[in-house]
Motif scaffolding. Structure first.
Motif, PDB file in Angstrom:
ATOM      1  N   ALA A 497       0.824  -1.207   0.000  1.00 51.70           N
ATOM      2  CA  ALA A 497       0.000   0.000   0.000  1.00 51.70           C
ATOM      3  C   ALA A 497       0.864   1.264   0.000  1.00 51.70           C
ATOM      4  N   THR A 498       1.883   1.292   0.852  1.00 47.53           N
ATOM      5  CA  THR A 498       2.733   2.488   0.906  1.00 47.53           C
ATOM      6  C   THR A 498       3.560   2.625  -0.369  1.00 47.53           C
ATOM      7  N   ASP A 499       3.991   1.503  -0.918  1.00 45.43           N
ATOM      8  CA  ASP A 499       4.752   1.553  -2.168  1.00 45.43           C
ATOM      9  C   ASP A 499       3.907   2.111  -3.305  1.00 45.43           C
ATOM     10  N   ARG A 500       2.603   1.855  -3.274  1.00 41.47           N
ATOM     11  CA  ARG A 500       1.719   2.333  -4.332  1.00 41.47           C
ATOM     12  C   ARG A 500       1.169   3.724  -4.047  1.00 41.47           C
ATOM     13  N   GLY A 501       1.689   4.391  -3.006  1.00 39.65           N
ATOM     14  CA  GLY A 501       1.347   5.792  -2.778  1.00 39.65           C
ATOM     15  C   GLY A 501       0.173   6.040  -1.863  1.00 39.65           C
ATOM     16  N   PHE A 502      -0.289   5.033  -1.140  1.00 37.87           N
ATOM     17  CA  PHE A 502      -1.414   5.209  -0.229  1.00 37.87           C
ATOM     18  C   PHE A 502      -0.926   5.730   1.124  1.00 37.87           C
ATOM     19  N   ALA A 503      -1.750   6.556   1.753  1.00 36.73           N
ATOM     20  CA  ALA A 503      -1.540   6.912   3.157  1.00 36.73           C
ATOM     21  C   ALA A 503      -2.103   5.763   3.982  1.00 36.73           C
ATOM     22  N   TYR A 504      -1.225   5.052   4.685  1.00 32.24           N
ATOM     23  CA  TYR A 504      -1.580   3.769   5.312  1.00 32.24           C
ATOM     24  C   TYR A 504      -1.796   3.921   6.807  1.00 32.24           C
ATOM     25  N   THR A 505      -2.837   3.247   7.328  1.00 26.81           N
ATOM     26  CA  THR A 505      -3.110   3.205   8.766  1.00 26.81           C
ATOM     27  C   THR A 505      -3.427   1.769   9.159  1.00 26.81           C
ATOM     28  N   ALA A 506      -2.799   1.300  10.250  1.00 18.31           N
ATOM     29  CA  ALA A 506      -3.095  -0.030  10.789  1.00 18.31           C
ATOM     30  C   ALA A 506      -3.996   0.107  12.005  1.00 18.31           C
ATOM     31  N   VAL A 507      -4.964  -0.797  12.142  1.00 21.41           N
ATOM     32  CA  VAL A 507      -5.935  -0.769  13.242  1.00 21.41           C
ATOM     33  C   VAL A 507      -5.914  -2.112  13.957  1.00 21.41           C
ATOM     34  N   HIS A 508      -5.808  -2.054  15.336  1.00 18.57           N
ATOM     35  CA  HIS A 508      -5.751  -3.285  16.117  1.00 18.57           C
ATOM     36  C   HIS A 508      -6.785  -3.339  17.231  1.00 18.57           C
ATOM     37  N   ASN A 509      -7.518  -2.241  17.473  1.00 21.89           N
ATOM     38  CA  ASN A 509      -8.505  -2.228  18.543  1.00 21.89           C
ATOM     39  C   ASN A 509      -9.583  -1.202  18.243  1.00 21.89           C
ATOM     40  N   ALA A 510     -10.593  -1.138  19.105  1.00 20.12           N
ATOM     41  CA  ALA A 510     -11.754  -0.283  18.856  1.00 20.12           C
ATOM     42  C   ALA A 510     -11.377   1.195  18.852  1.00 20.12           C
ATOM     43  N   GLU A 511     -10.464   1.601  19.743  1.00 20.93           N
ATOM     44  CA  GLU A 511     -10.084   3.015  19.802  1.00 20.93           C
ATOM     45  C   GLU A 511      -9.387   3.442  18.506  1.00 20.93           C
ATOM     46  N   GLU A 512      -8.462   2.605  18.046  1.00 21.11           N
ATOM     47  CA  GLU A 512      -7.773   2.917  16.784  1.00 21.11           C
ATOM     48  C   GLU A 512      -8.760   2.920  15.615  1.00 21.11           C
ATOM     49  N   LEU A 513      -9.765   2.043  15.677  1.00 12.51           N
ATOM     50  CA  LEU A 513     -10.762   1.985  14.606  1.00 12.51           C
ATOM     51  C   LEU A 513     -11.550   3.288  14.532  1.00 12.51           C
ATOM     52  N   ASP A 514     -12.003   3.804  15.674  1.00 12.81           N
ATOM     53  CA  ASP A 514     -12.762   5.062  15.682  1.00 12.81           C
ATOM     54  C   ASP A 514     -11.947   6.190  15.065  1.00 12.81           C
ATOM     55  N   THR A 515     -10.709   6.309  15.470  1.00 12.56           N
ATOM     56  CA  THR A 515      -9.850   7.382  14.956  1.00 12.56           C
ATOM     57  C   THR A 515      -9.625   7.225  13.451  1.00 12.56           C
ATOM     58  N   ALA A 516      -9.345   6.001  13.036  1.00 12.95           N
ATOM     59  CA  ALA A 516      -9.047   5.756  11.620  1.00 12.95           C
ATOM     60  C   ALA A 516     -10.267   6.016  10.738  1.00 12.95           C
ATOM     61  N   ILE A 517     -11.446   5.576  11.162  1.00  8.24           N
ATOM     62  CA  ILE A 517     -12.654   5.752  10.344  1.00  8.24           C
ATOM     63  C   ILE A 517     -13.007   7.224  10.223  1.00  8.24           C
ATOM     64  N   ASN A 518     -12.821   7.988  11.281  1.00  7.06           N
ATOM     65  CA  ASN A 518     -13.100   9.428  11.209  1.00  7.06           C
ATOM     66  C   ASN A 518     -12.253  10.097  10.130  1.00  7.06           C
ATOM     67  N   ALA A 519     -10.968   9.755  10.108  1.00  6.46           N
ATOM     68  CA  ALA A 519     -10.078  10.333   9.091  1.00  6.46           C
ATOM     69  C   ALA A 519     -10.369   9.756   7.710  1.00  6.46           C
ATOM     70  N   PHE A 520     -10.705   8.493   7.672  1.00  2.00           N
ATOM     71  CA  PHE A 520     -10.936   7.764   6.419  1.00  2.00           C
ATOM     72  C   PHE A 520     -12.145   8.296   5.658  1.00  2.00           C
ATOM     73  N   THR A 521     -13.170   8.715   6.380  1.00  2.00           N
ATOM     74  CA  THR A 521     -14.423   9.147   5.736  1.00  2.00           C
ATOM     75  C   THR A 521     -14.559  10.657   5.642  1.00  2.00           C
ATOM     76  N   ARG A 522     -13.591  11.377   6.137  1.00  2.00           N
ATOM     77  CA  ARG A 522     -13.687  12.836   6.128  1.00  2.00           C
ATOM     78  C   ARG A 522     -13.558  13.367   4.705  1.00  2.00           C
ATOM     79  N   THR A 523     -14.414  14.292   4.360  1.00  2.00           N
ATOM     80  CA  THR A 523     -14.331  14.950   3.058  1.00  2.00           C
ATOM     81  C   THR A 523     -13.895  16.395   3.265  1.00  2.00           C
ATOM     82  N   GLU A 524     -13.265  16.958   2.252  1.00  2.00           N
ATOM     83  CA  GLU A 524     -12.726  18.314   2.367  1.00  2.00           C
ATOM     84  C   GLU A 524     -13.854  19.336   2.503  1.00  2.00           C
TER      85      GLU A 524
END
Length: 562
Positions: A497-524
């Motif tokens: 993913a990083t090699d192909r130019g993606f901004a990558y985030t790993a998630v291992h628990n519920a707290e990380e999931l909440d943070t990641a989804i908020n950033a993942f779905t945010r529109t400008e």
């Protein structure tokens, strides 16, 4: 008395039901069960012609006289080949000729047995349809033969007229005539539009108004159709409307989408009262196995399928009517023709399904899918990969305006990501992909191109293998299923993913999931700099825990029902 061969009884009964009562009969031994059954029935007019070459053209003459289908029946072997010139003439002259050939059992073709050659498909492109009937040993065999014969006879006058071929393998003994009457058979009717003056459509509307338990099931549709308000008021209350996310916005009102969960939760004794008397379907594939099982075990009295191509998908084994037209045009045409209706049946479905709470899973693949779907912006595209991703999505509601795509034509895992990447490459909306680990790694070369844009956002559900296989009834997890069936692994997509130019985030628990989804779905927001990178969130869960949570959810759901 008629033959005891059930596939021949189905064939002859359907010839009669479709109005094909003129039959040219050629001599032979393998076709005796067919010949005897047809010739013994008073509704058939039979003509005996010895030479098959002549018999085929004689049948063409009979058909041309009234331009109605006529059948010609021959024995096995080269007798069938002698009908080839007549079949070619019928094809290019658009004559509805039904060729019925007796055949030896398939196992004996090419084994130096007498009068055997490969008969199925012998006419190739010179017939509109060609089928070979299995001999009937089970109920499914009987349904299959009935479907094949209906399809073939309907093809004689579908999009122009022409010849068809029905091959009938017959095993010995051949000469047992113990059946007193032809069976009652299901006859499928095709309506080509609702403006054809050759057919009286009032009976169709009368039938619709006669049934009180009406259901509409919509399969996959890659479009959004907005009904006018007047049609919504006329149509919505008359049916229980069942759709999945893949159906998109294609009904006049709010659909019932959690029917799969409802069918699981319903006590067995309540299933019959939830079954429809009239089922209307349109659209493509349906994901829910429970709905298929429910409608096969509790079939409606009639099933109408509406499609522009007029095909005959008999998914529930009870199809009675094909309506060849645009489904939305059909619904708008019938809207003003339906009589006053007390919507007890639709309300029963709606009230029951509303009583089922949306699941609240702890940290798991299911929770990840739920968090994403609830957070999606109103105008975006959601791409669901096959297997777990598309099934988990049905647990949750979607914001209105979300367009859903999925490769359900064949329901394979290959190409899910590639199709999403292709769609996003020419889309001006955010494109979200939900994909499992096996599907992703199988199709990871989807990211190996120069057409990946910042509007592509991938949520990878990585629990180390094919979790969906662990839920299959009767399959017990052990070292062999983990290795060879579920393809367990310890692979991460981070490097690719990083090699192909993606901004990558790993998630291992519920707290990380909440943070990641908020950033993942945010529109400008207006005035902000647009995102310059595609986004990639990899959610790591434990396969065994995911399976256990699913089992506990369904167990609790079942036990909480009255």
């Amino acid at each position: 008395m008629y033959t005891d061969k059930k596939h021949i009884l189905q064939l002859v009964a359907l010839l009669k039901a479709h109005g094909i009562t003129k039959v040219v009969l050629c001599p032979g031994s393998r076709n005796v069960p067919i010949v005897h059954t047809i010739a013994s029935h008073p509704d058939f007019t039979c003509y005996s012609i010895t030479d098959e070459r002549s018999a085929g053209f004689f049948a063409i003459g009979l058909a041309l006289n009234e331009m109605k289908p006529v059948a010609v029946c021959c024995t096995s072997g080269t007798a069938l080949l002698n009908l080839h010139p007549a079949v070619a003439e019928a094809f290019y002259q658009n004559v509805p000729l039904v060729v019925i050939s007796a055949d030896r059992p398939t196992a004996w073709i090419g084994q130096m047995d007498g009068q055997t050659l490969p008969q199925p498909g012998v006419f190739q492109t010179l017939v509109k349809k060609s089928v070979s009937l299995p001999e009937i040993h089970t109920e499914e065999d009987e349904w299959y033969v009935n479907r094949l014969v209906n399809e073939t006879l309907l093809a004689t006058h579908h999009h122009g007229k022409g010849p068809v071929h029905i091959n009938v393998p017959i095993s010995e003994p051949l000469f047992q005539f113990t059946t007193k009457a032809l069976p009652e058979v299901r006859v499928v009717t095709r309506y080509q539009g609702l403006n054809n003056y050759d057919r009286d459509y009032s009976g169709l509307i009368d039938t619709l108004n006669r049934y009180k338990k009406r259901m509409v099931v919509v399969g996959q549709m890659n479009l959004i159709y907005l009904f006018e308000r007047r049609y919504i008021k006329l149509l919505y209350k008359h049916f229980a409307w069942l759709t999945e996310h893949l159906s998109n916005q294609t009904i006049p009102g709010l659909p019932i989408k959690n029917f799969d969960t409802a069918l699981y939760a319903l006590p067995e004794e309540k299933l019959p009262q939830m079954a429809p008397d009239l089922l209307i379907t349109y659209g493509g594939h349906i994901v829910s196995k429970r709905l298929k099982k429910f409608l096969r075990q509790h079939p409606p009295k009639e099933h109408w399928h509406i499609s522009l191509n007029g095909d005959m998908p008999d998914l529930f084994g009870c199809l009675t009517t094909i309506i060849e037209m645009d489904p939305f045009e059909f619904l708008e045409k019938i809207a003003g023709l339906m009589e006053n209706y007390t919507p007890e049946y639709p309300r029963m479905w709606e009230n029951y399904c509303k009583s089922l709470p949306e699941p609240a899973f702890p940290y798991s693949e299911m929770q990840a899918v739920g968090h994403l779907l609830k957070a999606l912006p109103g105008k975006c595209v959601l791409h669901l990969a096959n297997s777990s991703a598309v099934r988990y999505a049905q647990f949750y509601t979607l914001p209105s305006g979300v367009e859903v795509c999925c490769n359900r034509g064949t329901s394979g895992i290959e190409g899910s990501l590639s199709a999403a990447a292709g769609y996003a490459a020419c889309s001006d909306k955010p494109n979200f992909v939900v994909i499992g680990d096996l599907s992703f790694f199988y199709d990871m070369n989807a990211l190996w191109n120069s057409h990946i844009h910042p509007n592509l956002r991938i949520l990878l559900l990585n629990n180390g293998g094919g979790e969906i296989f662990q839920t299959l009834p009767g399959l017990k997890p052990d070292e062999y299923t983990n290795r060879y069936v579920t393809a367990s692994h310890q692979t991460s997509a981070k490097g690719w993913a990083t090699d192909r130019g993606f901004a990558y985030t790993a998630v291992h628990n519920a707290e990380e999931l909440d943070t990641a989804i908020n950033a993942f779905t945010r529109t400008e927001q207006p005035g902000e700099q647009p995102c310059t990178q595609p986004l990639f969130v990899e959610v790591f869960t434990d396969k065994a825990e995911d399976v256990q949570l699913l089992k506990e959810y369904y167990h609790q759901l079942k036990n909480e029902q009255p």
